[in-house]
Design a protein around this motif. Structure first.
Motif, PDB file in Angstrom:
ATOM      1  N   ILE A  14      34.404  22.792  31.062  1.00 23.46           N
ATOM      2  CA  ILE A  14      34.504  24.122  31.640  1.00 23.46           C
ATOM      3  C   ILE A  14      33.204  24.879  31.412  1.00 23.46           C
ATOM      4  CG2 ILE A  14      35.704  26.333  31.526  1.00 23.46           C
ATOM      5  CD1 ILE A  14      37.322  24.085  32.813  1.00 23.46           C
ATOM      6  N   CYS A  15      32.693  25.507  32.465  1.00 21.71           N
ATOM      7  CA  CYS A  15      31.426  26.240  32.403  1.00 21.71           C
ATOM      8  C   CYS A  15      31.565  27.453  31.492  1.00 21.71           C
ATOM      9  CB  CYS A  15      31.023  26.682  33.812  1.00 21.71           C
ATOM     10  SG  CYS A  15      29.529  27.693  33.870  1.00 21.71           S
ATOM     11  N   ARG A  16      30.569  27.631  30.612  1.00 23.03           N
ATOM     12  CA  ARG A  16      30.563  28.763  29.693  1.00 23.03           C
ATOM     13  C   ARG A  16      29.355  29.681  29.915  1.00 23.03           C
ATOM     14  NH1 ARG A  16      34.271  27.938  25.677  1.00 23.03           N
ATOM     15  NH2 ARG A  16      35.116  25.812  25.516  1.00 23.03           N
ATOM     16  N   ASN A  17      28.593  29.407  30.962  1.00 22.83           N
ATOM     17  CA  ASN A  17      27.413  30.225  31.260  1.00 22.83           C
ATOM     18  C   ASN A  17      27.870  31.560  31.857  1.00 22.83           C
ATOM     19  OD1 ASN A  17      25.211  31.359  32.910  1.00 22.83           O
ATOM     20  ND2 ASN A  17      24.098  29.495  32.340  1.00 22.83           N
ATOM     21  N   THR A  18      27.744  32.629  31.087  1.00 21.19           N
ATOM     22  CA  THR A  18      28.268  33.928  31.526  1.00 21.19           C
ATOM     23  C   THR A  18      27.573  34.440  32.775  1.00 21.19           C
ATOM     24  OG1 THR A  18      26.762  35.027  29.960  1.00 21.19           O
ATOM     25  CG2 THR A  18      29.006  34.589  29.207  1.00 21.19           C
ATOM     26  N   GLU A  19      26.295  34.116  32.954  1.00 25.33           N
ATOM     27  CA  GLU A  19      25.579  34.562  34.155  1.00 25.33           C
ATOM     28  C   GLU A  19      26.203  33.932  35.404  1.00 25.33           C
ATOM     29  OE1 GLU A  19      21.089  34.487  36.147  1.00 25.33           O
ATOM     30  OE2 GLU A  19      21.381  33.859  34.066  1.00 25.33           O
ATOM     31  N   THR A  20      26.505  32.639  35.326  1.00 27.16           N
ATOM     32  CA  THR A  20      27.147  31.958  36.454  1.00 27.16           C
ATOM     33  C   THR A  20      28.557  32.482  36.671  1.00 27.16           C
ATOM     34  OG1 THR A  20      25.867  29.937  36.048  1.00 27.16           O
ATOM     35  CG2 THR A  20      27.877  29.716  37.351  1.00 27.16           C
ATOM     36  N   LEU A  21      29.314  32.649  35.587  1.00 32.36           N
ATOM     37  CA  LEU A  21      30.688  33.135  35.698  1.00 32.36           C
ATOM     38  C   LEU A  21      30.751  34.508  36.363  1.00 32.36           C
ATOM     39  CD1 LEU A  21      32.028  32.129  32.154  1.00 32.36           C
ATOM     40  CD2 LEU A  21      32.434  30.945  34.307  1.00 32.36           C
ATOM     41  N   ASP A  22      29.849  35.381  35.978  1.00 31.42           N
ATOM     42  CA  ASP A  22      29.894  36.751  36.481  1.00 31.42           C
ATOM     43  C   ASP A  22      29.426  36.872  37.930  1.00 31.42           C
ATOM     44  OD1 ASP A  22      30.876  37.630  34.082  1.00 31.42           O
ATOM     45  OD2 ASP A  22      28.929  38.251  33.280  1.00 31.42           O
ATOM     46  N   ARG A  23      28.764  35.848  38.438  1.00 29.66           N
ATOM     47  CA  ARG A  23      28.323  35.889  39.828  1.00 29.66           C
ATOM     48  C   ARG A  23      29.473  35.668  40.801  1.00 29.66           C
ATOM     49  NH1 ARG A  23      23.066  32.128  40.601  1.00 29.66           N
ATOM     50  NH2 ARG A  23      23.376  32.863  42.753  1.00 29.66           N
ATOM     51  N   LEU A  24      30.536  35.065  40.303  1.00 32.12           N
ATOM     52  CA  LEU A  24      31.648  34.685  41.171  1.00 32.12           C
ATOM     53  C   LEU A  24      32.851  35.563  40.858  1.00 32.12           C
ATOM     54  CD1 LEU A  24      31.204  30.826  40.880  1.00 32.12           C
ATOM     55  CD2 LEU A  24      30.197  32.373  42.553  1.00 32.12           C
ATOM     56  N   ASN A  25      32.748  36.808  41.191  1.00 32.70           N
ATOM     57  CA  ASN A  25      33.783  37.750  40.818  1.00 32.70           C
ATOM     58  C   ASN A  25      33.996  38.791  41.903  1.00 32.70           C
ATOM     59  OD1 ASN A  25      35.651  38.096  38.782  1.00 32.70           O
ATOM     60  ND2 ASN A  25      34.483  39.709  37.769  1.00 32.70           N
ATOM     61  N   PHE A  26      35.224  39.284  41.977  1.00 31.74           N
ATOM     62  CA  PHE A  26      35.579  40.347  42.916  1.00 31.74           C
ATOM     63  C   PHE A  26      36.481  41.345  42.208  1.00 31.74           C
ATOM     64  CE2 PHE A  26      34.440  36.873  45.711  1.00 31.74           C
ATOM     65  CZ  PHE A  26      33.781  37.501  46.762  1.00 31.74           C
ATOM     66  N   ALA A  27      36.611  42.502  42.802  1.00 33.74           N
ATOM     67  CA  ALA A  27      37.560  43.479  42.272  1.00 33.74           C
ATOM     68  C   ALA A  27      38.958  42.880  42.315  1.00 33.74           C
ATOM     69  CB  ALA A  27      37.504  44.771  43.086  1.00 33.74           C
ATOM     70  N   THR A  28      39.763  43.170  41.294  1.00 31.53           N
ATOM     71  CA  THR A  28      41.097  42.578  41.217  1.00 31.53           C
ATOM     72  C   THR A  28      42.140  43.481  41.860  1.00 31.53           C
ATOM     73  OG1 THR A  28      41.414  43.527  39.010  1.00 31.53           O
ATOM     74  CG2 THR A  28      40.559  41.283  39.136  1.00 31.53           C
ATOM     75  N   GLY A  29      43.117  42.832  42.516  1.00 31.36           N
ATOM     76  CA  GLY A  29      44.177  43.564  43.198  1.00 31.36           C
ATOM     77  C   GLY A  29      45.538  43.290  42.585  1.00 31.36           C
ATOM     78  N   LYS A  30      46.575  43.621  43.317  1.00 29.21           N
ATOM     79  CA  LYS A  30      47.940  43.529  42.804  1.00 29.21           C
ATOM     80  C   LYS A  30      48.368  42.086  42.602  1.00 29.21           C
ATOM     81  CE  LYS A  30      50.009  43.645  47.425  1.00 29.21           C
ATOM     82  NZ  LYS A  30      50.973  44.322  48.324  1.00 29.21           N
ATOM     83  N   LYS A  31      49.311  41.898  41.662  1.00 27.78           N
ATOM     84  CA  LYS A  31      49.927  40.602  41.415  1.00 27.78           C
ATOM     85  C   LYS A  31      51.299  40.558  42.087  1.00 27.78           C
ATOM     86  CE  LYS A  31      47.591  39.997  36.975  1.00 27.78           C
ATOM     87  NZ  LYS A  31      47.756  39.870  35.508  1.00 27.78           N
ATOM     88  N   LEU A  32      51.582  39.449  42.742  1.00 29.42           N
ATOM     89  CA  LEU A  32      52.848  39.311  43.458  1.00 29.42           C
ATOM     90  C   LEU A  32      53.929  38.648  42.604  1.00 29.42           C
ATOM     91  CD1 LEU A  32      51.476  38.077  46.899  1.00 29.42           C
ATOM     92  CD2 LEU A  32      52.198  40.387  46.304  1.00 29.42           C
ATOM     93  N   ILE A  33      53.521  37.795  41.681  1.00 30.68           N
ATOM     94  CA  ILE A  33      54.469  37.062  40.835  1.00 30.68           C
ATOM     95  C   ILE A  33      54.309  37.557  39.403  1.00 30.68           C
ATOM     96  CG2 ILE A  33      55.213  34.802  40.008  1.00 30.68           C
ATOM     97  CD1 ILE A  33      54.022  33.579  42.515  1.00 30.68           C
ATOM     98  N   GLU A  34      55.374  38.085  38.844  1.00 31.90           N
ATOM     99  CA  GLU A  34      55.297  38.628  37.495  1.00 31.90           C
ATOM    100  C   GLU A  34      55.103  37.537  36.453  1.00 31.90           C
ATOM    101  OE1 GLU A  34      58.255  41.344  36.204  1.00 31.90           O
ATOM    102  OE2 GLU A  34      58.222  42.526  38.031  1.00 31.90           O
ATOM    103  N   LYS A  35      55.971  36.542  36.463  1.00 34.05           N
ATOM    104  CA  LYS A  35      55.923  35.502  35.444  1.00 34.05           C
ATOM    105  C   LYS A  35      55.186  34.281  35.976  1.00 34.05           C
ATOM    106  CE  LYS A  35      60.173  36.993  33.154  1.00 34.05           C
ATOM    107  NZ  LYS A  35      61.537  36.595  32.711  1.00 34.05           N
ATOM    108  N   ALA A  36      53.890  34.272  35.776  1.00 33.00           N
ATOM    109  CA  ALA A  36      53.045  33.148  36.164  1.00 33.00           C
ATOM    110  C   ALA A  36      51.972  32.995  35.094  1.00 33.00           C
ATOM    111  CB  ALA A  36      52.412  33.381  37.530  1.00 33.00           C
ATOM    112  N   GLU A  37      51.804  31.783  34.591  1.00 29.42           N
ATOM    113  CA  GLU A  37      50.885  31.524  33.498  1.00 29.42           C
ATOM    114  C   GLU A  37      49.961  30.362  33.835  1.00 29.42           C
ATOM    115  OE1 GLU A  37      50.814  33.499  30.952  1.00 29.42           O
ATOM    116  OE2 GLU A  37      52.697  34.595  31.263  1.00 29.42           O
ATOM    117  N   SER A  38      48.838  30.313  33.127  1.00 29.46           N
ATOM    118  CA  SER A  38      47.901  29.214  33.316  1.00 29.46           C
ATOM    119  C   SER A  38      48.190  28.053  32.366  1.00 29.46           C
ATOM    120  CB  SER A  38      46.464  29.697  33.099  1.00 29.46           C
ATOM    121  OG  SER A  38      46.286  30.195  31.782  1.00 29.46           O
ATOM    122  N   ARG A  39      49.087  28.264  31.389  1.00 28.31           N
ATOM    123  CA  ARG A  39      49.431  27.216  30.432  1.00 28.31           C
ATOM    124  C   ARG A  39      50.945  27.145  30.268  1.00 28.31           C
ATOM    125  NH1 ARG A  39      45.083  27.947  25.435  1.00 28.31           N
ATOM    126  NH2 ARG A  39      43.174  27.750  26.703  1.00 28.31           N
ATOM    127  N   ALA A  40      51.417  25.991  29.772  1.00 30.22           N
ATOM    128  CA  ALA A  40      52.855  25.800  29.574  1.00 30.22           C
ATOM    129  C   ALA A  40      53.104  25.058  28.276  1.00 30.22           C
ATOM    130  CB  ALA A  40      53.453  25.013  30.733  1.00 30.22           C
TER     131      ALA A  40
END
Length: 264
Positions: free
Chosen positions: A125-151
């Protein structure tokens, strides 16, 4: 206008016959592919297409997890309209929302995808903060309340169904198994009852991609079921590490709410 709305990408998708099983129900991996392709088109139209990122930044989007909620039955032959936007970012993980609507504008399904950036040289997984921050947008509403990236899960709870092997046609441009294949393996591991009798009542899916599978690697596919749920766990036979976890939730009678959404 809220700033996040400037980053919304929209389009249309057709529900076609190739998405159906023998009983006429839409298979889970068809919903998975639908949401995944919308993600790819959305980021591409925002200047973050995968091949472009690999060529110029040495990174690629990698799917960590996906949750899909059916809001109302989806019918073969429908053309669904969709919208997609970034809804959150926590460090190295982005969350993106997808909304698909019937032809009359009522919600058909919601999707939440969790992705990160893979350094294609180190395979980490990339840890270069300069690269990470280049690929970003303002965040909007979430449609699904219970959704996780891990289980959380316990390997001991899953009896083995069969062994599968990774074939050349499964490998994508990153050199590992395309996430669509995990969905297909999950479907194949379900009982006949779940596939043919209950699939039309599928209400929710959770997909967690835990470890990449490479060419010729074998995976032990394990599954357990209850009356209204099914879970499939894939474990690499090479190092005995979990590779994927898929969860299916069924709501008896859900398909009875289907209605003709203005087909011509």
């Amino acid at each position: 206008m809220d700033s996040w709305k400037l980053g919304v990408v929209s389009g249309n998708t057709l529900v076609n016959a190739s998405m159906l099983n023998a009983s006429g129900a839409i298979v889970p991996d068809a919903y998975q592919q639908m949401v995944a392709l919308i993600f790819e088109e959305s980021v591409a139209r925002q200047g973050m297409e995968i091949s472009h990122l690999i060529r110029y930044l040495g990174v690629s989007w990698v799917m960590l997890a996906m949750t899909i909620e059916l809001r109302s039955p989806v019918l073969p032959g429908e053309t669904l309209s969709w919208s997609s936007w970034q809804s959150d970012r926590l460090g190295k993980i982005w969350r993106r929302e997808t909304e698909l609507l019937h032809e009359d504008g009522t919600p058909a399904l919601y999707g939440a995808t969790f992705v990160s950036l893979l350094d294609v040289r180190t395979r980490r997984i990339c840890r270069n903060t300069e690269t990470l921050d280049r690929l970003n947008f303002a965040t909007g509403k979430k449609l699904i309340e219970k959704a996780e990236s891990r289980a959380e899960y316990d390997i001991a709870d899953f009896p083995e169904r069969h062994i599968r092997r990774v074939y050349p046609s499964w490998i994508d441009e990153l050199g590992h198994t395309n996430n669509q294949r995990y969905g297909e393996m999950g479907y194949d591991a379900l009982s006949e009852e779940k596939r043919q009798e209950q699939m039309q009542d599928l209400k929710r899916m959770e997909l967690y991609f835990l470890k990449e599978l490479k060419l010729s690697e074998s995976v032990s596919v394990r599954a357990r079921e209850t009356d209204t749920t099914a879970e499939v766990l894939g474990i690499s036979t090479a190092d005995l590490r979990p590779s994927f976890l898929l969860r299916y939730f069924f709501e008896p009678g859900f398909s009875a709410h289907a209605a003709p959404y203005g087909f011509s």
